[in-house]
Design a protein around this motif. Structure first.
Motif, PDB file in Angstrom:
ATOM      1  N   ASN A  39       0.820  -1.210   0.000  1.00 44.95           N
ATOM      2  CA  ASN A  39       0.000   0.000   0.000  1.00 44.95           C
ATOM      3  C   ASN A  39       0.856   1.263   0.000  1.00 44.95           C
ATOM      4  OD1 ASN A  39      -2.229  -1.642   0.076  1.00 44.95           O
ATOM      5  ND2 ASN A  39      -2.641  -1.344   2.264  1.00 44.95           N
ATOM      6  N   ASP A  80      -7.753   6.776  -5.189  1.00 48.15           N
ATOM      7  CA  ASP A  80      -7.109   5.468  -5.173  1.00 48.15           C
ATOM      8  C   ASP A  80      -6.572   5.135  -3.790  1.00 48.15           C
ATOM      9  OD1 ASP A  80      -6.470   3.155  -6.615  1.00 48.15           O
ATOM     10  OD2 ASP A  80      -4.382   3.786  -6.779  1.00 48.15           O
ATOM     11  N   ILE A  84      -7.583   1.962  -1.467  1.00 47.08           N
ATOM     12  CA  ILE A  84      -6.551   0.987  -1.081  1.00 47.08           C
ATOM     13  C   ILE A  84      -6.527   0.782   0.429  1.00 47.08           C
ATOM     14  CG2 ILE A  84      -4.052   0.623  -0.952  1.00 47.08           C
ATOM     15  CD1 ILE A  84      -3.868   1.874  -3.745  1.00 47.08           C
ATOM     16  N   ASP A  87      -9.570  -1.037   1.833  1.00 49.31           N
ATOM     17  CA  ASP A  87      -9.911  -2.244   1.070  1.00 49.31           C
ATOM     18  C   ASP A  87     -10.484  -3.372   1.927  1.00 49.31           C
ATOM     19  OD1 ASP A  87      -9.817  -3.678  -1.548  1.00 49.31           O
ATOM     20  OD2 ASP A  87      -8.503  -5.007  -0.377  1.00 49.31           O
ATOM     21  N   PHE A  93     -10.274  -3.303  -4.217  1.00 51.61           N
ATOM     22  CA  PHE A  93      -8.917  -3.255  -4.780  1.00 51.61           C
ATOM     23  C   PHE A  93      -8.296  -4.655  -4.858  1.00 51.61           C
ATOM     24  CE2 PHE A  93      -4.352  -2.249  -4.753  1.00 51.61           C
ATOM     25  CZ  PHE A  93      -4.314  -1.375  -5.827  1.00 51.61           C
ATOM     26  N   TYR A 113      -5.723  -8.658  -7.635  1.00 53.85           N
ATOM     27  CA  TYR A 113      -6.412  -7.372  -7.774  1.00 53.85           C
ATOM     28  C   TYR A 113      -7.861  -7.543  -8.199  1.00 53.85           C
ATOM     29  CZ  TYR A 113      -1.822  -5.183  -7.441  1.00 53.85           C
ATOM     30  OH  TYR A 113      -0.594  -4.765  -7.011  1.00 53.85           O
ATOM     31  N   TRP A 116     -11.406  -2.265  -9.046  1.00 55.13           N
ATOM     32  CA  TRP A 116     -10.857  -0.905  -9.022  1.00 55.13           C
ATOM     33  C   TRP A 116      -9.496  -0.853  -9.705  1.00 55.13           C
ATOM     34  CZ3 TRP A 116     -12.819   3.757  -7.492  1.00 55.13           C
ATOM     35  CH2 TRP A 116     -11.919   4.823  -7.424  1.00 55.13           C
ATOM     36  N   TYR A 117      -8.671  -1.854  -9.463  1.00 62.53           N
ATOM     37  CA  TYR A 117      -7.326  -1.873 -10.042  1.00 62.53           C
ATOM     38  C   TYR A 117      -7.390  -1.961 -11.564  1.00 62.53           C
ATOM     39  CZ  TYR A 117      -2.584  -3.436 -11.155  1.00 62.53           C
ATOM     40  OH  TYR A 117      -1.332  -3.548 -11.699  1.00 62.53           O
ATOM     41  N   GLN A 121      -7.455   2.179 -11.679  1.00 61.30           N
ATOM     42  CA  GLN A 121      -6.054   2.492 -11.385  1.00 61.30           C
ATOM     43  C   GLN A 121      -5.128   2.230 -12.564  1.00 61.30           C
ATOM     44  OE1 GLN A 121      -3.014   0.856 -10.630  1.00 61.30           O
ATOM     45  NE2 GLN A 121      -2.034   2.524  -9.477  1.00 61.30           N
TER      46      GLN A 121
END
Length: 424
Positions: A39, A80, A84, A87, A93, A113, A116-117, A121
């Motif tokens: 993270n 983001d 994270i 999460d 994430f 992941y 969201w990733y 992201q």
């Protein structure tokens, strides 16, 4: 007014956060510790694309135009980070992170992941770095010498980590589930450090050329051998009255439809071309042009450089001069001259005109010239008409008057005043 050194420092800071977190993630074994360090890495990972884009725009001299976009892009890294670090509450994430002990000699964190990733992201990072790469490739076409080498290093520094990240996403990395992008950005940092020392990356930038060209009063245009627009500055855009994106790549005839005089001016090879007038910002401006061929090393034509000079002030001065000449000629035409023989009376000195009428000399001269008369009495006439006070009057007019007049001079002054009134 932030300089390139600031964004270079920001890039280095992001890479350092990513690299240090990456090293410690490899060193620790517990899953919870690896997740915390992963993270922390994303603090650098999320901020790095914006810093990299800002560095590229600053280097090329375009940051001021895109400042609002760069600031707006910081919204995604902030969101983001919120996703994270929270999460465990929603798993947007990561779905089921775990440790792989079989793929390498050290425990590898498998992030697994989630939406969201892959939907936010990674597209965010990919779009920024892809846009930066395209922009650098575009700039590479129009640079040479040291600047070309600088941009090549910056471009290579962008491509290396992008390539390693693509391998990680496609799961074809040399070490399964192990992202080598941090190593790639470390390599990029070394390349930039070498460029900083070898090519003076932050000191010798093409931004000076951009600022100079954009602020030139002269309209500056570059064409290829087919008369297609390759580049132009702000002054040229004001003349053509079109945005740059609608001009670049188009031919001269396509851009200047219905303006044959302007096309002829641009294509003219004579510096002394008389020029044309253009209505610009509700004002009339006058221009002439200078055409220079662009040749390659083999002396073959590769393009043309056209510089249009604003000659409005010179034209206005010439117009004012011509107007002044016309006004002087008109004034001279109105001036009356006396010439030839004049019939004049031997006794009273009156003058006879062409119609046979007699006029006093001063009236005749005033009528036929710009001369104006003021009347007085000459010394001989004073002695003849006023013998009693003549000498006193003459002395009063020729000598300096004292502060206190004698009675005789006072009498002379009074007589002079009387004479003046009588003559008037």
């Amino acid at each position: 007014r932030t300089g390139p050194a600031f964004f270079m420092l920001a890039v280095v800071a992001c890479v350092e956060v990513w690299t240090i977190g990456f090293i410690f993630e490899i060193m620790v074994a517990p899953l919870s510790s690896k997740l915390i360090l992963a993270n922390i890495q994303f603090v650098g990972i999320d901020t790095l694309p914006v810093a990299w884009l800002a560095l590229t725009l600053t280097y090329s001299g375009h940051l001021r135009r895109w400042t609002k976009l760069v600031v707006a892009l910081l919204v995604i890294p902030i969101l983001d980070q919120l996703v994270i670090w929270t999460d465990p509450l929603h798993h947007l994430f990561r779905q089921n992170p775990h440790i792989d002990t079989t793929s390498a000699s050290f425990p590898v964190l498998v992030n697994d992941y989630s939406y969201w990733y892959y939907c936010i992201q990674m597209p965010y990072v990919a779009i920024i770095f892809l846009g930066t790469t395209i922009f650098l490739c575009y700039k590479l076409r129009f640079t040479s010498g040291t600047h070309r080498k600088q941009i090549s290093v910056l471009l290579l520094s962008t491509i290396i980590p992008m390539f390693l990240n693509v391998l990680y996403i496609l799961d074809i990395s040399p070490i399964p589930h192990f992202n080598l992008s941090a190593i790639g950005f470390t390599t990029s940092g070394l390349l930039l450090s070498w460029s900083l020392n070898r090519f003076h990356f932050l000191d010798l930038m093409p931004v000076a050329r951009s600022v100079m060209v954009e602020t030139l009063k002269e309209a500056w245009m570059v064409f290829d051998y087919s008369w297609r627009f390759v580049d132009l500055n702000r002054s040229a855009q004001e003349i053509i009255v079109l945005p740059k994106r609608k001009i670049i790549g188009c031919t001269l005839a396509e851009v200047l439809v219905g303006q044959p005089e302007l096309i002829a001016l641009i294509k003219s090879e004579n510096v002394g071309y008389p020029g044309i007038q253009i209505i610009q910002n509700q004002a009339t401006r006058y221009y002439n042009s200078n055409l220079s061929p662009i040749l390659d090393a083999r002396k073959q034509l590769r393009g043309r450089l056209v510089v249009m000079h604003d000659i409005t002030e010179r034209v206005q001065m010439e117009q004012e001069r011509e107007l002044l000449i016309v006004q002087l000629q008109e004034a001279l035409a109105e001036v009356k001259w006396l010439h030839g023989m004049l019939p004049i009376c031997a006794n009273c000195k009156n003058i006879r005109d062409d119609s046979g009428y007699w006029h006093r000399v001063e009236k005749y001269i005033e009528k036929h010239s710009e001369v104006k008369f003021s009347h007085g009495i000459c010394p001989d006439c004073v002695r003849e008409l006023y013998p009693d006070i003549a000498e006193a009057v003459l002395e009063a007019t020729q000598g300096e008057q004292s502060e206190k007049h004698s009675p005789q001079l006072a009498e002379a002054d009074e007589a002079t005043f009387s004479l003046s009134r009588w003559n008037d």
